[in-house]
Enzyme design. Structure first.
Site, mmCIF file in Angstrom:
data_model
loop_
_atom_site.group_PDB
_atom_site.id
_atom_site.type_symbol
_atom_site.label_atom_id
_atom_site.label_comp_id
_atom_site.label_asym_id
_atom_site.label_seq_id
_atom_site.Cartn_x
_atom_site.Cartn_y
_atom_site.Cartn_z
ATOM 1 N N GLU A 154 0.824 -1.209 0.000
ATOM 2 C CA GLU A 154 0.000 0.000 0.000
ATOM 3 C C GLU A 154 0.863 1.267 0.000
ATOM 4 O O GLU A 154 1.629 1.485 0.949
ATOM 5 C CB GLU A 154 -0.882 -0.001 1.260
ATOM 6 C CG GLU A 154 -1.773 1.228 1.384
ATOM 7 C CD GLU A 154 -2.631 1.205 2.643
ATOM 8 O OE1 GLU A 154 -2.150 0.729 3.693
ATOM 9 O OE2 GLU A 154 -3.783 1.661 2.569
ATOM 10 N N GLU A 160 3.095 9.681 7.235
ATOM 11 C CA GLU A 160 3.170 8.426 7.997
ATOM 12 C C GLU A 160 4.434 7.635 7.712
ATOM 13 O O GLU A 160 4.885 6.850 8.534
ATOM 14 C CB GLU A 160 1.939 7.557 7.707
ATOM 15 C CG GLU A 160 0.639 8.216 8.164
ATOM 16 C CD GLU A 160 -0.571 7.324 7.963
ATOM 17 O OE1 GLU A 160 -0.563 6.188 8.448
ATOM 18 O OE2 GLU A 160 -1.538 7.778 7.320
ATOM 19 N N ASP A 187 -5.448 3.354 -1.520
ATOM 20 C CA ASP A 187 -6.284 3.908 -0.450
ATOM 21 C C ASP A 187 -6.580 5.361 -0.810
ATOM 22 O O ASP A 187 -5.657 6.165 -0.962
ATOM 23 C CB ASP A 187 -5.490 3.784 0.868
ATOM 24 C CG ASP A 187 -6.235 4.321 2.087
ATOM 25 O OD1 ASP A 187 -7.020 5.269 1.942
ATOM 26 O OD2 ASP A 187 -5.983 3.808 3.197
ATOM 27 N N HIS A 190 -4.839 8.216 1.223
ATOM 28 C CA HIS A 190 -3.437 8.502 0.882
ATOM 29 C C HIS A 190 -3.334 9.099 -0.524
ATOM 30 O O HIS A 190 -2.545 10.022 -0.754
ATOM 31 C CB HIS A 190 -2.607 7.221 0.959
ATOM 32 C CG HIS A 190 -2.620 6.593 2.313
ATOM 33 N ND1 HIS A 190 -2.226 7.256 3.450
ATOM 34 C CD2 HIS A 190 -3.001 5.355 2.729
ATOM 35 C CE1 HIS A 190 -2.367 6.461 4.498
ATOM 36 N NE2 HIS A 190 -2.839 5.301 4.085
ATOM 37 N N HIS A 213 -8.799 0.490 -0.425
ATOM 38 C CA HIS A 213 -9.350 1.123 0.769
ATOM 39 C C HIS A 213 -10.108 2.387 0.380
ATOM 40 O O HIS A 213 -9.572 3.242 -0.338
ATOM 41 C CB HIS A 213 -8.223 1.521 1.743
ATOM 42 C CG HIS A 213 -7.738 0.378 2.581
ATOM 43 N ND1 HIS A 213 -6.546 0.418 3.281
ATOM 44 C CD2 HIS A 213 -8.302 -0.834 2.865
ATOM 45 C CE1 HIS A 213 -6.392 -0.729 3.936
ATOM 46 N NE2 HIS A 213 -7.432 -1.501 3.693
ATOM 47 N N ARG A 219 -10.625 11.276 5.976
ATOM 48 C CA ARG A 219 -10.576 9.906 6.501
ATOM 49 C C ARG A 219 -11.855 9.502 7.232
ATOM 50 O O ARG A 219 -11.878 8.509 7.965
ATOM 51 C CB ARG A 219 -9.353 9.667 7.391
ATOM 52 C CG ARG A 219 -8.796 8.277 7.103
ATOM 53 C CD ARG A 219 -7.487 7.936 7.735
ATOM 54 N NE ARG A 219 -6.921 6.816 6.962
ATOM 55 C CZ ARG A 219 -5.773 6.220 7.209
ATOM 56 N NH1 ARG A 219 -5.026 6.627 8.220
ATOM 57 N NH2 ARG A 219 -5.352 5.230 6.462
ATOM 58 N N GLU A 248 -11.715 1.925 5.418
ATOM 59 C CA GLU A 248 -10.750 2.091 6.507
ATOM 60 C C GLU A 248 -10.879 3.546 6.946
ATOM 61 O O GLU A 248 -10.213 4.434 6.409
ATOM 62 C CB GLU A 248 -9.328 1.786 6.016
ATOM 63 C CG GLU A 248 -8.314 1.842 7.151
ATOM 64 C CD GLU A 248 -6.897 1.686 6.648
ATOM 65 O OE1 GLU A 248 -6.162 0.862 7.178
ATOM 66 O OE2 GLU A 248 -6.530 2.405 5.697
HETATM 67 C C1 LER Z 1 -3.299 1.198 6.503
HETATM 68 O O1 LER Z 1 -4.044 0.516 5.574
HETATM 69 C C2 LER Z 1 -3.177 2.625 6.134
HETATM 70 O O2 LER Z 1 -3.866 3.132 5.300
HETATM 71 C C3 LER Z 1 -2.151 3.414 6.765
HETATM 72 O O3 LER Z 1 -2.531 4.719 7.004
HETATM 73 C C4 LER Z 1 -1.574 2.771 7.944
HETATM 74 O O4 LER Z 1 -2.084 3.233 9.084
HETATM 75 MN MN MN Z 2 -5.169 2.014 4.031
#
Ligand code: LER
Ligand code: MN
Length: 276
Positions: A154, A160, A187, A190, A213, A219, A248
Site C-alpha cells: 500500500e 506516515e 487507499d 493517501h 481502501h 478519513r 478504513e
Molecule cells: C493502513 O491501511 C493505512 O492506510 C495506513 O494509514 C496505515 O495506518
Molecule cells: Mn489504508
C-alpha cells in the site's frame, strides 16, 4: 465479471490506530451484515491469536467474507518493520507476515503490507531501506505464492512514512520484487494527499490492483468529505478492478452511521456502473 463488494476494517478494541472500528469481531459481524456489507477486513496484532475456523464460525452465519488481513498494528505496537536496521525486528516482521499468509490461505484472504514496511531510520538512506523492503517482500511473497495468497503493498502518505508514498513508487517496488503474488492496495485517503489526479493513478495501475481502501478526504466515511467517488469507481472499473472497497475510516459519529453512509454513497454508484 464479479461486482464490487463492500467491507469495513475491524480491529481489536486495544488497537492504537484510529481509522478502524475497534470492536470485537463477534459484535461487528451482525452490525456489518445488517448494512448489507459483504465482508470484514480484519486488523490483527498476532495472527496466531485466531484460527481460520474460529473466524469462519464468527463470520459465516452472517455470510461475511474476509477480503484481507491488515497488519500495521505490528509496526505501531511492536516496531516490526521490513526495513528496520535492527535485524531481529526485520526477521520478526517477515515471520509475522508469513503467519498472516498461513491464516489467510484457508479464508481466501490477502495480506496487507502497509505500515510494516517501516520508515527510514537515523543514518539509513531511502535506497538502503528500499533494498531491505524488496528483500523482505521477496521472502514473504515466495511463501505466499506457494499458498495461493496475495500480498498487497500500500502506498502511504508522506506524513506516515517516507518509503513508498505514491502509486508510481509502489509499482517500481512490485517490479523489483517480481512476484505474481504481490499486488497494490490503493487507499483514497493517501491518494488524495499524494497523487496529482486519483483517477489517472488508478488507471496507471491497471491490472495490478489487488485490494482497495475507501475513505473520504478527511478519513471519515465515503460521503463525509469531498472526494467524488463516481470518478474513483469509474476509474477502478476501467482499470479492470472489481474486488472489495474496504472502508478504513475514522468511526464518527458511530459505526452504524459509518456503515449507513458508506453504503448510501457507494451503492448507487456501483449499481450505475454495473448496469453500463
Ligand atoms: C493502513 O491501511 C493505512 O492506510 C495506513 O494509514 C496505515 O495506518
Ligand atoms: Mn489504508
Amino acid at each position: 465479471m464479479a461486482a464490487f463488494k463492500l467491507s469495513v476494517v475491524v480491529a481489536p478494541p486495544e488497537a492504537e490506530f484510529e481509522a478502524v472500528a475497534r470492536i470485537p469481531l463477534e459484535e461487528a459481524a451482525p452490525l456489518v451484515a445488517r448494512y448489507e456489507f459483504d465482508g470484514i477486513e480484519i486488523s490483527l496484532l498476532d495472527p496466531k491469536s485466531y484460527t481460520a475456523s474460529k473466524i469462519e464460525s464468527i463470520l459465516s452465519p452472517y455470510g461475511l467474507e474476509v477480503p484481507a488481513f491488515s497488519t500495521g498494528l505490528n509496526f505501531i505496537h511492536l516496531g516490526y518493520s521490513l526495513t528496520s536496521p535492527n535485524r531481529e525486528l526485520r526477521e520478526r516482521a517477515v515471520e509475522r507476515l508469513k503467519e498472516f499468509v498461513d491464516l489467510a490461505e484457508p479464508l481466501g484472504a490477502g495480506v496487507i503490507v502497509g505500515l510494516m514496511r517501516g520508515r527510514t531510520s537515523k543514518g539509513q538512506s531511502v535506497e538502503e531501506a528500499l533494498s531491505l523492503l524488496v528483500e523482505g517482500l521477496k521472502v514473504v511473497c515466495e511463501h505466499a505464492e506457494g499458498r495461493g495468497v496475495d500480498v498487497y503493498l500500500e502506498p502511504i502518505n508522506r506524513y506516515e512514512t517516507d518509503l513508498v508514498n505514491t502509486v508510481e513508487e509502489a509499482l517500481r517496488v512490485l517490479d523489483l520484487v517480481g512476484s505474481p503474488a504481490l499486488k497494490l492496495l490503493l487507499d483514497t485517503f493517501h491518494m488524495n494527499i499524494e497523487e496529482p489526479r486519483i483517477e489517472e493513478s488508478i488507471k496507471a495501475a491497471k491490472g495490478r490492483i489487488g485490494h482497495f481502501h475507501v475513505a473520504d478526504s478527511n478519513r471519515l466515511a465515503p460521503g463525509m468529505g469531498h472526494i467524488d467517488f463516481k470518478f474513483v469507481l469509474a476509474a477502478l472499473k476501467e482499470a479492470g478492478y472489481r474486488g472489495y472497497l474496504s472502508a478504513e475510516v475514522i468511526i464518527k459519529p458511530s459505526l452504524e452511521e459509518v456503515l449507513r453512509t458508506t453504503r448510501a454513497t457507494l451503492k448507487p454508484i456501483i449499481e450505475e456502473l454495473e448496469s453500463q
